[in-house]
Structures are given as structure tokens and as C-alpha cells.
Design an enzyme around this catalytic site. Structure first.
Site, PDB file in Angstrom:
ATOM      1  N   LYS A 103       5.769   1.482  12.705  1.00  0.00           N
ATOM      2  CA  LYS A 103       5.823   2.743  14.095  1.00  0.00           C
ATOM      3  C   LYS A 103       6.341   1.262  15.463  1.00  0.00           C
ATOM      4  O   LYS A 103       6.225   1.142  16.752  1.00  0.00           O
ATOM      5  CB  LYS A 103       4.115   2.822  14.862  1.00  0.00           C
ATOM      6  CG  LYS A 103       2.920   2.216  14.690  1.00  0.00           C
ATOM      7  CD  LYS A 103       2.578   2.130  12.882  1.00  0.00           C
ATOM      8  CE  LYS A 103       1.459   1.108  12.251  1.00  0.00           C
ATOM      9  NZ  LYS A 103       0.840   1.754  11.207  1.00  0.00           N
TER      10      LYS A 103
ATOM     11  N   GLY B 122      -6.629  -0.531   2.603  1.00  0.00           N
ATOM     12  CA  GLY B 122      -5.624  -0.749   2.586  1.00  0.00           C
ATOM     13  C   GLY B 122      -5.847   0.001   3.616  1.00  0.00           C
ATOM     14  O   GLY B 122      -3.648   0.920   4.141  1.00  0.00           O
TER      15      GLY B 122
ATOM     16  N   GLU C 217      -3.796  -2.171   9.432  1.00  0.00           N
ATOM     17  CA  GLU C 217      -2.301  -3.406   9.191  1.00  0.00           C
ATOM     18  C   GLU C 217      -2.502  -5.361   8.809  1.00  0.00           C
ATOM     19  O   GLU C 217      -3.497  -5.792   8.601  1.00  0.00           O
ATOM     20  CB  GLU C 217      -1.908  -3.751  10.592  1.00  0.00           C
ATOM     21  CG  GLU C 217      -1.354  -2.474  11.176  1.00  0.00           C
ATOM     22  CD  GLU C 217      -0.612  -1.611  10.213  1.00  0.00           C
ATOM     23  OE1 GLU C 217       0.712  -2.065  10.534  1.00  0.00           O
ATOM     24  OE2 GLU C 217      -1.461  -0.189  10.316  1.00  0.00           O
TER      25      GLU C 217
ATOM     26  N   GLU D 160       8.246  10.547   9.757  1.00  0.00           N
ATOM     27  CA  GLU D 160       6.882  10.754   9.652  1.00  0.00           C
ATOM     28  C   GLU D 160       5.802  10.136   9.628  1.00  0.00           C
ATOM     29  O   GLU D 160       4.551  10.711  10.765  1.00  0.00           O
ATOM     30  CB  GLU D 160       6.973  11.814   9.538  1.00  0.00           C
ATOM     31  CG  GLU D 160       5.840  12.611   8.665  1.00  0.00           C
ATOM     32  CD  GLU D 160       5.593  13.777   9.888  1.00  0.00           C
ATOM     33  OE1 GLU D 160       6.274  14.030  10.293  1.00  0.00           O
ATOM     34  OE2 GLU D 160       4.872  13.710  11.049  1.00  0.00           O
TER      35      GLU D 160
ATOM     36  N   ILE E 147      -0.565  13.649   8.594  1.00  0.00           N
ATOM     37  CA  ILE E 147      -0.098  14.504   9.735  1.00  0.00           C
ATOM     38  C   ILE E 147       0.647  14.354   9.870  1.00  0.00           C
ATOM     39  O   ILE E 147       1.448  13.942  10.436  1.00  0.00           O
ATOM     40  CB  ILE E 147      -1.744  14.307  10.704  1.00  0.00           C
ATOM     41  CG1 ILE E 147      -3.052  14.048   9.758  1.00  0.00           C
ATOM     42  CG2 ILE E 147      -1.154  16.102  11.648  1.00  0.00           C
ATOM     43  CD1 ILE E 147      -3.992  13.767  11.223  1.00  0.00           C
TER      44      ILE E 147
ATOM     45  N   THR F 183       0.819  -1.259  -0.269  1.00  0.00           N
ATOM     46  CA  THR F 183       0.015  -0.339   0.240  1.00  0.00           C
ATOM     47  C   THR F 183       1.185   1.099   0.140  1.00  0.00           C
ATOM     48  O   THR F 183       0.821   1.679  -0.613  1.00  0.00           O
ATOM     49  CB  THR F 183      -1.131   0.427   1.044  1.00  0.00           C
ATOM     50  OG1 THR F 183      -1.304  -1.200   1.002  1.00  0.00           O
ATOM     51  CG2 THR F 183      -1.659   0.924   1.376  1.00  0.00           C
TER      52      THR F 183
ATOM     53  N   GLY G  18      -3.835   5.470   4.780  1.00  0.00           N
ATOM     54  CA  GLY G  18      -4.197   5.178   3.095  1.00  0.00           C
ATOM     55  C   GLY G  18      -2.603   5.944   2.043  1.00  0.00           C
ATOM     56  O   GLY G  18      -1.870   5.865   2.774  1.00  0.00           O
TER      57      GLY G  18
ATOM     58  N   GLY H 213      -0.478   8.973   9.722  1.00  0.00           N
ATOM     59  CA  GLY H 213      -0.279   9.145   8.443  1.00  0.00           C
ATOM     60  C   GLY H 213      -0.057  10.250   7.823  1.00  0.00           C
ATOM     61  O   GLY H 213       1.077  10.630   7.963  1.00  0.00           O
TER      62      GLY H 213
ATOM     63  N   LYS I 279       1.507   4.224  18.923  1.00  0.00           N
ATOM     64  CA  LYS I 279       1.789   5.590  18.328  1.00  0.00           C
ATOM     65  C   LYS I 279       1.828   6.596  19.613  1.00  0.00           C
ATOM     66  O   LYS I 279       2.682   7.758  19.014  1.00  0.00           O
ATOM     67  CB  LYS I 279       0.619   5.750  17.079  1.00  0.00           C
ATOM     68  CG  LYS I 279       0.520   5.341  16.179  1.00  0.00           C
ATOM     69  CD  LYS I 279      -0.596   5.730  15.610  1.00  0.00           C
ATOM     70  CE  LYS I 279      -0.477   4.625  13.697  1.00  0.00           C
ATOM     71  NZ  LYS I 279      -2.049   4.580  13.045  1.00  0.00           N
TER      72      LYS I 279
HETATM   73  P1  NAP Z   1       1.744  -3.956   2.968  1.00  0.00           P
HETATM   74  O1  NAP Z   1       0.642  -3.453   1.714  1.00  0.00           O
HETATM   75  O2  NAP Z   1       1.240  -5.517   3.474  1.00  0.00           O
HETATM   76  O3  NAP Z   1       3.312  -3.966   1.545  1.00  0.00           O
HETATM   77  C1  NAP Z   1       4.112  -4.921   2.495  1.00  0.00           C
HETATM   78  C2  NAP Z   1       4.926  -4.267   1.228  1.00  0.00           C
HETATM   79  O4  NAP Z   1       6.054  -5.670   2.429  1.00  0.00           O
HETATM   80  C3  NAP Z   1       5.165  -5.361   0.580  1.00  0.00           C
HETATM   81  O5  NAP Z   1       5.131  -4.977  -1.011  1.00  0.00           O
HETATM   82  C4  NAP Z   1       5.602  -7.069   0.850  1.00  0.00           C
HETATM   83  O6  NAP Z   1       6.144  -7.335  -0.684  1.00  0.00           O
HETATM   84  C5  NAP Z   1       7.278  -6.441   1.477  1.00  0.00           C
HETATM   85  N1  NAP Z   1       7.420  -7.436   2.443  1.00  0.00           N
HETATM   86  C6  NAP Z   1       7.968  -8.126   3.172  1.00  0.00           C
HETATM   87  N2  NAP Z   1       8.053  -8.567   3.367  1.00  0.00           N
HETATM   88  C7  NAP Z   1       9.258  -8.780   3.290  1.00  0.00           C
HETATM   89  C8  NAP Z   1      10.553  -8.719   3.032  1.00  0.00           C
HETATM   90  N3  NAP Z   1      11.006  -9.047   4.416  1.00  0.00           N
HETATM   91  N4  NAP Z   1      10.963  -7.711   1.962  1.00  0.00           N
HETATM   92  C9  NAP Z   1      11.069  -7.224   1.923  1.00  0.00           C
HETATM   93  N5  NAP Z   1      10.093  -6.935   1.277  1.00  0.00           N
HETATM   94  C10 NAP Z   1       8.999  -7.300   2.013  1.00  0.00           C
HETATM   95  O7  NAP Z   1       2.480  -3.203   3.542  1.00  0.00           O
HETATM   96  P2  NAP Z   1       1.945  -1.797   4.204  1.00  0.00           P
HETATM   97  O8  NAP Z   1       0.128  -1.396   4.255  1.00  0.00           O
HETATM   98  O9  NAP Z   1       2.527  -0.819   2.635  1.00  0.00           O
HETATM   99  O10 NAP Z   1       2.575  -0.770   5.636  1.00  0.00           O
HETATM  100  C11 NAP Z   1       3.956  -0.800   5.348  1.00  0.00           C
HETATM  101  C12 NAP Z   1       4.374  -0.524   6.825  1.00  0.00           C
HETATM  102  O11 NAP Z   1       3.607   1.458   7.131  1.00  0.00           O
HETATM  103  C13 NAP Z   1       4.093  -0.953   7.930  1.00  0.00           C
HETATM  104  O12 NAP Z   1       4.663  -1.024   8.507  1.00  0.00           O
HETATM  105  C14 NAP Z   1       2.822  -0.394   8.170  1.00  0.00           C
HETATM  106  O13 NAP Z   1       2.297   0.250   9.629  1.00  0.00           O
HETATM  107  C15 NAP Z   1       3.018   1.184   8.361  1.00  0.00           C
HETATM  108  N6  NAP Z   1       1.921   1.985   7.523  1.00  0.00           N
HETATM  109  C16 NAP Z   1       0.675   1.623   7.132  1.00  0.00           C
HETATM  110  C17 NAP Z   1       0.367   2.609   6.691  1.00  0.00           C
HETATM  111  C18 NAP Z   1      -1.066   2.197   5.753  1.00  0.00           C
HETATM  112  O14 NAP Z   1      -2.309   2.716   5.539  1.00  0.00           O
HETATM  113  N7  NAP Z   1      -1.492   1.148   4.784  1.00  0.00           N
HETATM  114  C19 NAP Z   1       0.553   4.198   7.511  1.00  0.00           C
HETATM  115  C20 NAP Z   1       0.758   4.291   7.858  1.00  0.00           C
HETATM  116  C21 NAP Z   1       1.944   3.557   8.218  1.00  0.00           C
HETATM  117  P3  NAP Z   1       5.369  -8.438  -1.681  1.00  0.00           P
HETATM  118  O15 NAP Z   1       3.750  -7.116  -2.398  1.00  0.00           O
HETATM  119  O16 NAP Z   1       6.004  -9.006  -2.418  1.00  0.00           O
HETATM  120  O17 NAP Z   1       4.139  -9.207  -0.673  1.00  0.00           O
HETATM  121  N1  HSE Z   2      -2.958   0.574  10.445  1.00  0.00           N
HETATM  122  C1  HSE Z   2      -2.812   2.074  10.733  1.00  0.00           C
HETATM  123  C2  HSE Z   2      -4.359   2.587  10.629  1.00  0.00           C
HETATM  124  C3  HSE Z   2      -1.980   2.484   9.496  1.00  0.00           C
HETATM  125  O1  HSE Z   2      -5.110   1.930  10.293  1.00  0.00           O
HETATM  126  O2  HSE Z   2      -4.401   3.387  11.364  1.00  0.00           O
HETATM  127  C4  HSE Z   2      -2.287   3.609   9.896  1.00  0.00           C
HETATM  128  O3  HSE Z   2      -0.803   3.998  10.793  1.00  0.00           O
END
Ligand code: NAP
Ligand code: HSE
Length: 475
Positions: free
Chosen positions: A147, A229, A232, A171, A178, A55, A344, A176, A247
Site C-alpha cells: 500500500k 508477522g 511492517e 487486493e 478481507i 511473511t 498475517g 489483508g 489504506k
Molecule cells: P517481509 O516478511 O519483510 O518479507 C519481505 C520479503 O521481500 C523478504 O523475503 C525479502 O527477502 C524480500 N526482499 C526485500 N528486498 C528485496 C529486493 N530488493 N528484491 C527481492 N526481494 C526482496 O514482508 P511481508 O510482511 O511479507 O510484506 C510484504 C509486503 O506485503 C509489504 O509491502 C507489506 O506492506 C505487505 N503486506 C503485508 C502484510 C502482513 O501481514 N505481513 C499484510 C498485507 C500487506 P529476504 O527474505 O531474503 O530478506
Molecule cells: N502491517 C499491516 C497491519 C499489515 O498490521 O495491518 C497489513 O497491511
């Protein structure tokens, strides 16, 4: 990459703008000249790496691809994505990765000495920790949104980065899109922070909003949050209050200088809240929000994460969908309120790419030093949660038979808890006592210690049917 600039007959060797340590050893006027020189120089390439392309990662790729001119104008460099590392390189993605080296291994990225900054957006703890340590040791600054990792291994990662002269930016890890981390670390440094009241989890706020506005059932709303998206990979931590506590722990560390393991923050999730609770609260003039609270009372820090009834006319109550809200109070500035997308793809990528820009321009290194100083303040003692007095919303599903209401009122009364309102909708006549009645009570202010003692007694009543709910009411 490294540049050399001739300055006033002398030759200064600098990594500019990336290596701020060299940059900071020059005189202010020299720095100024170097900056201007850099702006006059045709944009050089600034190779970067990306680990994780889900995502958040695809959002980062989209900004890099769609906003090239803007990013070049902001940094004076051309950000060139060189390596993308994912778990499964064969997977189809929402981003065009055809121009990049896509791999399942970190090796080529680590070995590429032209890459000085890496965006690491992978969930989990053990493997991101190892990756980030490896990247730091290979001389790269790291941008993360994780986090859970920072709560568990933040100190180790920050110390490692500091000792190696590298930077970690995060950040996107809190709220997200903000910009709360940079606000606390730079814009509010003239203030003593006295309170933070916030919605910090987009998924749970999305679920609560959907349940009330569209009468969606909990599971359906959660599924939608996952598809969009917001959630988690394992959404348990979104809904049980852990993600919010992580957080809050990061924010409280920066705002109050007090470290606390996130799992020691008193927390409660939204899993047991049903539509009837949301409707009952609405009838009473409230909205239910998963609230993170950190505030100074008599030089002690009170922290909690709980679904809370908030008056419906307050801006925090009107925060809907996956939006987050943060009210932060400083002794000089007063209360500041920030609201916006807390989860998102693009909002989170916005924060990640802003960190990346800061790495390229050198701002990140200054912010990172400020952040380390903020964390080194004398920690504040925590306020024991049992001493905190608040009004409460209580909901019980109970056997519809004589004396049940009296039994509950008796327990509350014996613990000195005063009831301020009682509501029970009319039930079907069930002479055999098998019917279930729903009882909603509001209390006057009572300490958490008294409430917990009453909870323990009420839990032993054989009239209880299913989980009971207790939520504070924000004053
Ligand atoms: P996600 O959609 O599940 O994507 C995770 C990515 O990491 C995928 O591309 C996956 O590869 C890759 N991956 C998993 N294990 C790996 C490894 N060992 N080596 C290399 N790549 C690997 O997760 P996300 O929502 O983007 O979130 C990522 C981080 O951002 C998390 O820590 C989450 O807490 C944080 N975050 C997310 C949001 C949100 O809104 N989604 C907001 C703020 C913070 P594949 O695609 O090949 O499976
Ligand atoms: N899963 C988290 C949320 C992503 O819903 O707020 C942003 O950190």
C-alpha cells in the site's frame, strides 16, 4: 501461454485466458465457446514468478503447494511457480523452495517470456517501483500487497500497466484477507458510496486488544505483533496511523473517486495511549480503536485516522487482535460490514492468490479497467477538518496542586467547549505539589478548530506532566 482455438470455421488467435484484450475483441458467443473449450482442454501450465518470500510470500508458496487441485479447478490451468526472487537466497525460510529457481536478481524472471503473472510482495517504495515497472514492460501482470508503494506511485504504475495492456492487482494491500477492493470495484458499483468507517491496521488493533485484555505493556504487545508477522519491517507506520491513512487513501480513491496524498489525511497514532486510557474508556462503556473514517457530508469528503472511543456494544468495538473491520455504506445497499484477519501470513496470501487466479482467468483485467474508470470521476472537495464537530475524550497528567483543574476548565470554557464529565481518581497527599494527578474529561460536541485552539493554550500550562491525549468519541 498462448493457445489457438478453431472456432466456427474461422481461426481465432487468442491468448486465453490470460490476454483479455484479445479475448474481448471476440464476440460474446465466441468468448463463451472459447471458455468452454478451455475447460475441456487438459490443464496447461501457467508459469508464474514470486518476488519476496517473507511473511506473505511464504504464505503464497504454501497455498500454491497445498491447494494445487483447487487452483487448477478454479483456473483450468496448472499454476507453476518458476522463479523466486529474494534479497538473500541463502536464508532459511518457512517454505520449501527446493523445486524453484531462487535468485537475488530479477533478470531471469524478466527474461522468461513464458511467465505472464508475477506476485511481488516486498515492502519499501523505490525498489518495488522499479521492479514492477520492469515487470510490466516485460509483459507481465503484477500482484502487489504494497500500500505504501501504491499511495506514492499508484498513478504512474496504473497508467503504465494500462498503456501496456497489463494489469495490477492489489487486493491484499487493504485489510489483508478481507476482499474490500473487489467489493468496491465490482459488487458495489451500482451504489454511490457515502461512508466508510474502518479498522485497517492489524498491528495497532492487536496492541490495543492485548493491552486491555492481558494488561500487556505496549512494547511487549508490539514485539508480539512483529513476531506474528503482522507489523511492517519498520512498525512506525503501523502505530502512528500512516499505514491506516495509506489504506484509507486507496479506498477513498476507489469509493469516492477522490485522490489525496495519504500524508495530508489528518491522522494520529496509538503510541501515547496507555493502559489507564483503555481502562478509563472501558469504565465509561467504550473501547478505543484506531478508526479510519471517510464520509460525505454536504458533498464534501471528511477523512481522518484517529484513535476513537467507540461504544463497547458495537461490532467495530468488538473487533479484536489483528482483525480488521470495514463498514461501508452505499446509497442503495445501505451499510455492509466486513470483518476478518487484516494481517498475517495466510489471510494475506489468500487475497494475493485470489488476485493471481483472477489474472489467470482474465477477471483481473476487467476489474482493473473498472478500477481505472472509478478513479477518473470528478474529485470531491475535502471537508476542512477544523469545521468538524465531535465529542471528545481528554486526558491530562497534571501537577497535583490547586487551580490546575480550574485552569484547564477555563481554557476549554473560553473556547466554547462544554465539559460533559470529569474524573480524577484520588491521589496521595503530596503537600509539596510534586504529585501527579490524572484527569479525564469528556466534552460535548465541539469543532476541531476550537479544540485545536484550546490544545495550543493547554500545552503552554506549566502544570502539564507528559503528553496529553485527545480522542474523538464516535457518535
Ligand atoms: P517481509 O516478511 O519483510 O518479507 C519481505 C520479503 O521481500 C523478504 O523475503 C525479502 O527477502 C524480500 N526482499 C526485500 N528486498 C528485496 C529486493 N530488493 N528484491 C527481492 N526481494 C526482496 O514482508 P511481508 O510482511 O511479507 O510484506 C510484504 C509486503 O506485503 C509489504 O509491502 C507489506 O506492506 C505487505 N503486506 C503485508 C502484510 C502482513 O501481514 N505481513 C499484510 C498485507 C500487506 P529476504 O527474505 O531474503 O530478506
Ligand atoms: N502491517 C499491516 C497491519 C499489515 O498490521 O495491518 C497489513 O497491511
Amino acid at each position: 501461454p498462448a493457445h489457438e482455438f478453431p472456432v466456427s470455421m474461422r481461426r481465432q488467435e487468442v491468448f486465453f485466458p490470460h490476454n483479455v484484450h484479445s479475448f474481448r475483441t471476440t464476440t460474446p458467443s465466441c468468448c463463451h465457446m472459447l471458455r468452454n473449450l478451455s475447460l475441456m482442454t487438459p490443464a496447461g501450465l501457467f508459469p508464474i514468478g514470486l518476488v519476496g518470500c517473507g511473511t506473505v510470500g511464504t504464505g503464497v508458496v504454501r497455498i500454491l503447494q497445498n491447494s494445487t487441485a483447487l487452483l487448477t479447478a478454479q483456473t483450468g490451468q496448472q499454476l507453476a511457480l518458476r522463479h523466486v526472487v529474494v534479497r538473500d537466497p541463502a536464508r532459511t525460510r518457512d517454505a520449501d523452495l527446493s523445486g524453484y529457481a531462487v535468485s537475488a536478481s530479477l533478470d531471469a524472471l524478466v527474461a522468461d517470456q513464458t511467465v505472464k503473472a508475477v506476485v511481488h510482495v516486498v515492502g519499501g517504495i523505490a525498489s518495488p517501483r522499479q521492479d514492477i515497472l520492469r515487470l510490466l514492460h516485460a509483459g507481465k501482470d503484477v500482484i502487489t500487497a504494497n500500500k505504501a508503494l501504491l499511495c506514492t506511485h499508484g498513478d504512474e504504475l496504473f497508467e503504465t500497466a494500462h498503456s501496456l495492456g497489463r494489469t495490477i492487482c492489489f487486493e491484499a494491500a487493504v485489510a489483508g484477507g478481507i476482499p474490500i477492493i473487489s467489493t468496491v470495484c465490482t459488487a458495489l458499483t451500482a451504489n454511490r458510496i457515502v461512508a466508510i468507517e474502518a479498522i485497517l491496521n492489524g498491528t495497532s488493533n492487536f496492541i490495543l486488544t492485548r493491552m486491555l485484555d492481558r494488561r500487556q505493556i505496549y512494547d511487549e504487545a508490539l514485539r508480539e505483533a512483529q513476531q506474528l508477522g503482522y507489523a511492517e519491517a519498520d512498525p512506525t507506520m503501523d502505530v502512528d496511523g500512516s499505514d491506516t491513512a495509506q489504506k484509507l487513501a486507496i479506498l477513498a480513491r476507489l469509493a469516492f473517486g477522490t485522490a489525496m496524498p495519504f500524508d495530508r489525511i489528518a491522522r494520529q497514532g496509538i503510541q501515547n495511549i496507555d493502559l489507564q486510557d483503555l481502562l478509563a474508556a472501558a469504565d465509561l462503556g467504550y473501547r478505543i480503536k484506531l478508526l479510519a473514517l471517510a464520509r460525505l457530508t454536504a458533498e464534501r469528503l471528511e477523512v481522518s485516522v484517529q484513535p476513537t472511543l467507540v461504544r463497547a456494544d458495537r461490532s467495530i468495538a468488538m473487533t479484536s487482535g489483528a482483525h480488521n473491520f470495514i463498514a461501508i455504506e452505499g446509497d442503495a445497499v445501505g451499510v455492509l460490514k466486513m470483518a476478518g484477519a487484516g494481517a498475517g501470513r495466510m489471510p494475506t496470501a489468500s487475497a494475493v492468490v485470489a488476485d493471481l487466479i483472477d489474472c489467470v482467468t482474465g477477471r483481473a483485467a476487467c476489474t482493473f479497467q473498472a478500477l481505472l474508470r472509478l478513479q477518473q470521476r470528478t474529485p470531491l472537495p475535502l471537508h476542512p477538518s477544523t469545521d468538524i464537530a465531535r465529542r471528545q475524550y481528554l486526558r491530562f497528567n497534571v501537577a497535583d496542586r490547586p487551580h490546575v483543574l480550574a485552569d484547564i476548565a477555563d481554557v476549554l470554557g473560553r473556547h466554547g467547549i462544554s465539559i460533559s464529565s470529569v474524573r480524577q481518581d484520588e491521589t496521595e497527599d503530596s503537600a509539596d505539589g510534586t504529585g501527579v494527578a490524572r484527569l479525564v474529561m469528556l466534552t460535548h460536541r465541539a469543532t476541531e478548530g476550537r479544540l485545536q485552539a484550546a490544545d495550543n493554550e493547554i500545552d503552554c500550562l506549566d502544570s502539564l506532566r507528559g503528553p496529553r491525549i485527545r480522542m474523538p468519541i464516535a457518535d
